[in-house]
Motif scaffolding. Sequence first.
Motif, mmCIF file in Angstrom:
data_model
loop_
_atom_site.group_PDB
_atom_site.id
_atom_site.type_symbol
_atom_site.label_atom_id
_atom_site.label_comp_id
_atom_site.label_asym_id
_atom_site.label_seq_id
_atom_site.Cartn_x
_atom_site.Cartn_y
_atom_site.Cartn_z
ATOM 1 N N ALA A 45 1.460 -0.920 -0.103
ATOM 2 C CA ALA A 45 -0.109 -0.049 0.258
ATOM 3 C C ALA A 45 0.655 1.586 0.037
ATOM 4 C CB ALA A 45 -0.646 0.336 1.330
ATOM 5 N N LEU A 46 1.924 1.809 -1.122
ATOM 6 C CA LEU A 46 2.747 2.717 -0.789
ATOM 7 C C LEU A 46 1.427 3.369 -1.751
ATOM 8 C CD1 LEU A 46 6.403 0.906 -1.589
ATOM 9 C CD2 LEU A 46 5.407 1.477 1.155
ATOM 10 N N LYS A 47 2.706 4.482 -1.392
ATOM 11 C CA LYS A 47 1.597 5.802 -2.232
ATOM 12 C C LYS A 47 2.948 6.717 -2.480
ATOM 13 C CE LYS A 47 -3.196 4.630 -1.942
ATOM 14 N NZ LYS A 47 -3.532 3.904 -2.809
ATOM 15 N N GLY A 48 2.569 7.849 -3.659
ATOM 16 C CA GLY A 48 3.393 9.147 -3.225
ATOM 17 C C GLY A 48 5.318 8.898 -3.932
ATOM 18 N N ASP A 49 5.722 9.518 -2.592
ATOM 19 C CA ASP A 49 7.489 9.634 -3.194
ATOM 20 C C ASP A 49 7.626 8.652 -2.173
ATOM 21 O OD1 ASP A 49 7.414 12.284 -3.957
ATOM 22 O OD2 ASP A 49 8.216 12.507 -1.614
ATOM 23 N N GLU A 50 7.332 7.286 -1.043
ATOM 24 C CA GLU A 50 7.685 6.480 -0.703
ATOM 25 C C GLU A 50 7.094 5.190 -1.666
ATOM 26 O OE1 GLU A 50 5.011 4.072 2.419
ATOM 27 O OE2 GLU A 50 6.645 5.283 3.584
ATOM 28 N N ARG A 51 6.444 5.658 -2.928
ATOM 29 C CA ARG A 51 6.426 4.458 -3.527
ATOM 30 C C ARG A 51 6.911 4.148 -4.942
ATOM 31 N NH1 ARG A 51 1.966 1.194 -6.124
ATOM 32 N NH2 ARG A 51 2.576 1.046 -8.170
ATOM 33 N N LYS A 52 7.323 5.603 -5.508
ATOM 34 C CA LYS A 52 8.494 6.082 -6.047
ATOM 35 C C LYS A 52 9.892 5.684 -5.798
ATOM 36 C CE LYS A 52 6.177 10.095 -7.972
ATOM 37 N NZ LYS A 52 6.835 12.068 -7.850
ATOM 38 N N LYS A 53 10.422 5.938 -4.835
ATOM 39 C CA LYS A 53 11.544 5.177 -3.832
ATOM 40 C C LYS A 53 11.588 3.312 -3.708
ATOM 41 C CE LYS A 53 15.088 5.366 -0.173
ATOM 42 N NZ LYS A 53 14.481 4.867 1.402
ATOM 43 N N PHE A 54 10.760 3.283 -3.476
ATOM 44 C CA PHE A 54 10.496 1.291 -3.428
ATOM 45 C C PHE A 54 10.461 0.743 -4.501
ATOM 46 C CE2 PHE A 54 8.048 -2.501 -4.502
ATOM 47 C CZ PHE A 54 8.810 -3.281 -3.296
ATOM 48 N N MET A 55 9.881 1.992 -6.034
ATOM 49 C CA MET A 55 9.990 1.217 -7.786
ATOM 50 C C MET A 55 11.272 1.131 -7.618
ATOM 51 S SD MET A 55 6.869 -0.026 -8.390
ATOM 52 C CE MET A 55 7.256 -0.225 -10.530
#
Length: 106
Positions: A45-55
């Motif tokens: 359930a990652l969103k925003g900058d957290e998701r970008k970093k993870f991806m």
Amino acid sequence: MKKLFPLIAALGLALSLGSVHAADKEKTPQQMKMTTCNADAKTKALKGDERKKFMSECLSAKTEAPAAADGKTAQQTKMTTCNADAKTKALKGDERKKFMSDCLKG
């Protein structure tokens, strides 16, 4: 007769494009990695900058590293991806079973 030839030519073109499209369905390793990373990000359930970093980290990692880090086999990773896709599509019952079967085969 003049109208028949363009129709036959168009049909031949459509059939040849269909076979090209079928060949495109096989995913490249990078596309499979993208699918897996997207599924993992969605599961977390990652969103925003957290998701970008993870991806970014997930996609730049070597293929073997994520499997070794979480201990998942290729089949387990595929199961995670298929489950995430089925959840996204809100599939239930027999429809979900058929989707999962097809997804895990392909």
